[in-house]
Design a protein around this motif. Structure first.
Motif, mmCIF file in Angstrom:
data_model
loop_
_atom_site.group_PDB
_atom_site.id
_atom_site.type_symbol
_atom_site.label_atom_id
_atom_site.label_comp_id
_atom_site.label_asym_id
_atom_site.label_seq_id
_atom_site.Cartn_x
_atom_site.Cartn_y
_atom_site.Cartn_z
ATOM 1 N N LEU A 92 -3.985 -0.544 -10.258
ATOM 2 C CA LEU A 92 -4.097 -1.928 -10.076
ATOM 3 C C LEU A 92 -3.559 -1.740 -8.687
ATOM 4 O O LEU A 92 -2.807 -2.220 -8.617
ATOM 5 N N ASP A 93 -4.079 -1.638 -7.199
ATOM 6 C CA ASP A 93 -3.790 -0.496 -6.239
ATOM 7 C C ASP A 93 -4.175 -2.340 -5.124
ATOM 8 O O ASP A 93 -5.453 -2.615 -5.220
ATOM 9 N N GLY A 94 -3.198 -2.734 -4.229
ATOM 10 C CA GLY A 94 -2.860 -3.777 -4.057
ATOM 11 C C GLY A 94 -2.675 -5.052 -5.348
ATOM 12 O O GLY A 94 -3.500 -6.396 -5.045
ATOM 13 N N THR A 95 -1.412 -4.878 -5.575
ATOM 14 C CA THR A 95 -1.383 -5.704 -7.223
ATOM 15 C C THR A 95 -0.182 -6.497 -6.123
ATOM 16 O O THR A 95 -1.119 -8.209 -6.749
ATOM 17 N N ASN A 96 -0.350 -7.081 -5.091
ATOM 18 C CA ASN A 96 0.884 -8.121 -4.178
ATOM 19 C C ASN A 96 -0.910 -9.582 -4.414
ATOM 20 O O ASN A 96 -0.640 -10.432 -4.333
ATOM 21 N N ASN A 97 -2.216 -8.297 -3.673
ATOM 22 C CA ASN A 97 -3.102 -10.221 -3.704
ATOM 23 C C ASN A 97 -3.703 -9.858 -4.905
ATOM 24 O O ASN A 97 -3.769 -11.551 -4.947
ATOM 25 N N TYR A 98 -3.831 -9.089 -5.374
ATOM 26 C CA TYR A 98 -4.145 -9.406 -7.192
ATOM 27 C C TYR A 98 -3.102 -10.749 -7.628
ATOM 28 O O TYR A 98 -3.716 -11.300 -8.101
ATOM 29 N N ALA A 99 -1.702 -10.708 -7.739
ATOM 30 C CA ALA A 99 -0.961 -11.503 -7.519
ATOM 31 C C ALA A 99 -1.339 -12.987 -7.316
ATOM 32 O O ALA A 99 -0.774 -13.631 -7.976
ATOM 33 N N LEU A 138 -5.220 -3.645 16.710
ATOM 34 C CA LEU A 138 -4.398 -4.463 16.007
ATOM 35 C C LEU A 138 -4.971 -4.911 14.772
ATOM 36 O O LEU A 138 -5.165 -6.062 15.666
ATOM 37 N N VAL A 139 -6.000 -4.370 13.663
ATOM 38 C CA VAL A 139 -5.676 -5.528 12.666
ATOM 39 C C VAL A 139 -4.954 -5.369 11.457
ATOM 40 O O VAL A 139 -4.367 -5.004 11.620
ATOM 41 N N ASP A 140 -4.579 -6.667 11.136
ATOM 42 C CA ASP A 140 -4.153 -6.722 9.705
ATOM 43 C C ASP A 140 -4.069 -5.577 8.611
ATOM 44 O O ASP A 140 -5.169 -5.262 8.499
ATOM 45 N N ILE A 141 -3.581 -5.194 7.461
ATOM 46 C CA ILE A 141 -3.630 -4.173 6.602
ATOM 47 C C ILE A 141 -3.866 -4.542 6.336
ATOM 48 O O ILE A 141 -2.952 -5.980 5.361
ATOM 49 N N PRO A 142 -5.176 -4.359 4.757
ATOM 50 C CA PRO A 142 -5.095 -5.303 3.787
ATOM 51 C C PRO A 142 -3.689 -5.249 2.670
ATOM 52 O O PRO A 142 -3.989 -5.541 1.456
ATOM 53 N N ARG A 143 -2.940 -4.047 2.477
ATOM 54 C CA ARG A 143 -2.144 -3.542 1.615
ATOM 55 C C ARG A 143 -2.929 -3.020 0.902
ATOM 56 O O ARG A 143 -2.692 -3.948 -0.967
ATOM 57 N N CYS A 144 -4.107 -2.449 0.341
ATOM 58 C CA CYS A 144 -4.461 -2.028 -0.869
ATOM 59 C C CYS A 144 -5.030 -1.011 0.080
ATOM 60 O O CYS A 144 -6.078 -0.858 0.496
ATOM 61 N N ALA A 145 -4.747 0.327 -0.572
ATOM 62 C CA ALA A 145 -5.135 1.678 -0.350
ATOM 63 C C ALA A 145 -6.692 2.277 -0.767
ATOM 64 O O ALA A 145 -7.981 1.994 0.009
ATOM 65 N N ALA A 146 -6.903 1.110 -1.645
ATOM 66 C CA ALA A 146 -8.511 1.071 -2.357
ATOM 67 C C ALA A 146 -9.699 0.384 -1.575
ATOM 68 O O ALA A 146 -10.744 0.540 -1.639
ATOM 69 N N GLU A 147 -9.038 -0.607 -0.771
ATOM 70 C CA GLU A 147 -10.120 -1.153 0.873
ATOM 71 C C GLU A 147 -9.868 -0.437 2.336
ATOM 72 O O GLU A 147 -10.321 -0.189 2.873
ATOM 73 N N GLN A 148 -8.319 -0.036 2.621
ATOM 74 C CA GLN A 148 -8.254 0.543 4.112
ATOM 75 C C GLN A 148 -8.877 1.999 3.959
ATOM 76 O O GLN A 148 -9.581 1.956 4.966
ATOM 77 N N TYR A 149 -9.153 3.027 2.515
ATOM 78 C CA TYR A 149 -9.676 4.076 3.341
ATOM 79 C C TYR A 149 -11.386 4.213 3.468
ATOM 80 O O TYR A 149 -12.069 4.300 4.569
ATOM 81 N N PRO A 150 -12.149 3.475 2.459
ATOM 82 C CA PRO A 150 -13.760 3.521 2.604
ATOM 83 C C PRO A 150 -13.768 1.694 4.098
ATOM 84 O O PRO A 150 -14.262 2.491 4.998
ATOM 85 N N ARG A 151 -12.355 0.895 4.717
ATOM 86 C CA ARG A 151 -12.815 0.847 5.670
ATOM 87 C C ARG A 151 -12.441 1.770 6.682
ATOM 88 O O ARG A 151 -14.015 1.533 8.000
ATOM 89 N N ILE A 152 -11.935 2.548 6.680
ATOM 90 C CA ILE A 152 -12.195 3.819 8.148
ATOM 91 C C ILE A 152 -12.941 5.148 7.622
ATOM 92 O O ILE A 152 -14.011 4.872 8.964
#
Length: 255
Positions: free
Chosen positions: A81-88, A172-186
């Motif tokens: 579960l990548d992005g656990t802080n968001n999920y929680a 600059l933009v906010d990071i999603p705190r989720c690598a599973a989202e950041q790499y697709p964004r790039i």
């Protein structure tokens, strides 16, 4: 991955009880969904390739000796579960990251978004794919390259230097705190570059391969390749093109 997401992540999403969320470290939590997902994924992967070792984020957190498996001939790497802080917090983005490594080098990776069904895949030397269609990384085309710079794990002095010497050259933009989202964004042209400080294998193995296979560039700031068995080393750049990578890397040398 889809089956696990349905039976664990989506089952608990926005339904977590207080006692199902635990502080794992400063500014980092773990939930019952992380644990259930990792157990289910590990069981399934062990059937697909029983000769491969398994390194899961939560298991490695409980027993650091598990990190040694990252150098094995074959190794599954699981971020359940990548992005656990968001999920929680009951919000996206979050996802599952899986990778297969051979002697420390990632040879295959999968990035799954349970809410949208987006599946990013890559195999070494065979390109990157988005929902079954070949993907070529593209830049945003913005006048100022769009940058998501993660400073969550950067010490204060380096953080100040990044903001002074690097930030002015980017939008600059906010990071999603989720690598599973950041790499697709790039890869999809939403962000042009991203700078990571902490480089755990479960966060980056799949994404680095995916971005590189798509024609972007992800590597250490000095240009050396990312290896899963050197994941405790800090610093990693992801960029939508080699030129954008080189520009950011060069700026970092002058910081």
């Amino acid at each position: 991955m889809r089956n696990t997401a349905e039976k664990t992540l989506l089952k608990h999403y926005q339904r977590l009880a207080t006692d199902e969320i635990t502080n794992k470290a400063a500014d980092d939590v773990v939930t019952i969904a992380d644990t259930e997902s990792e157990i289910m994924l590990a069981a399934g992967l062990s059937k697909i390739l029983p000769e491969a070792a398994i390194v899961g984020e939560e298991a490695a957190h409980a027993d650091p000796a598990i990190f040694d498996r990252l150098s094995n001939k074959l190794c599954w790497i699981i971020d359940p579960l990548d992005g656990t802080n968001n999920y929680a917090a009951g919000k996206p983005p979050f996802g599952i990251l899986l990778a297969l490594a051979e002697k420390g080098e990632t040879v295959a990776g999968w990035i799954y978004d349970p809410l949208t069904g987006r599946l990013c895949t890559a195999h070494r030397g065979q390109g990157a794919w988005l929902n079954g269609e070949r993907l070529t990384a593209r830049t945003s085309g913005a006048d100022k390259p769009i940058a998501a710079i993660s400073v969550v794990f950067v010490d204060k002095s380096k953080r100040a230097a990044l903001m002074e010497h690097i930030a002015p050259h980017y939008a600059l933009v906010d990071i999603p705190r989720c690598a599973a989202e950041q790499y697709p964004r790039i890869a999809l042209g939403q962000n042009d570059v991203s700078l990571f400080e902490r480089t755990y294998a479960w966060d980056h193995a799949a994404g680095v391969l995916f971005l590189n296979e798509a024609g972007g560039k992800a590597a250490r700031p000095d240009g050396s390749p990312y290896r899963v068995d050197t994941h405790l080393k800090s610093g990693l750049i992801g960029a939508a093109s080699p030129a954008l990578f080189d520009d950011l890397a060069e700026r970092l040398t002058r910081m």
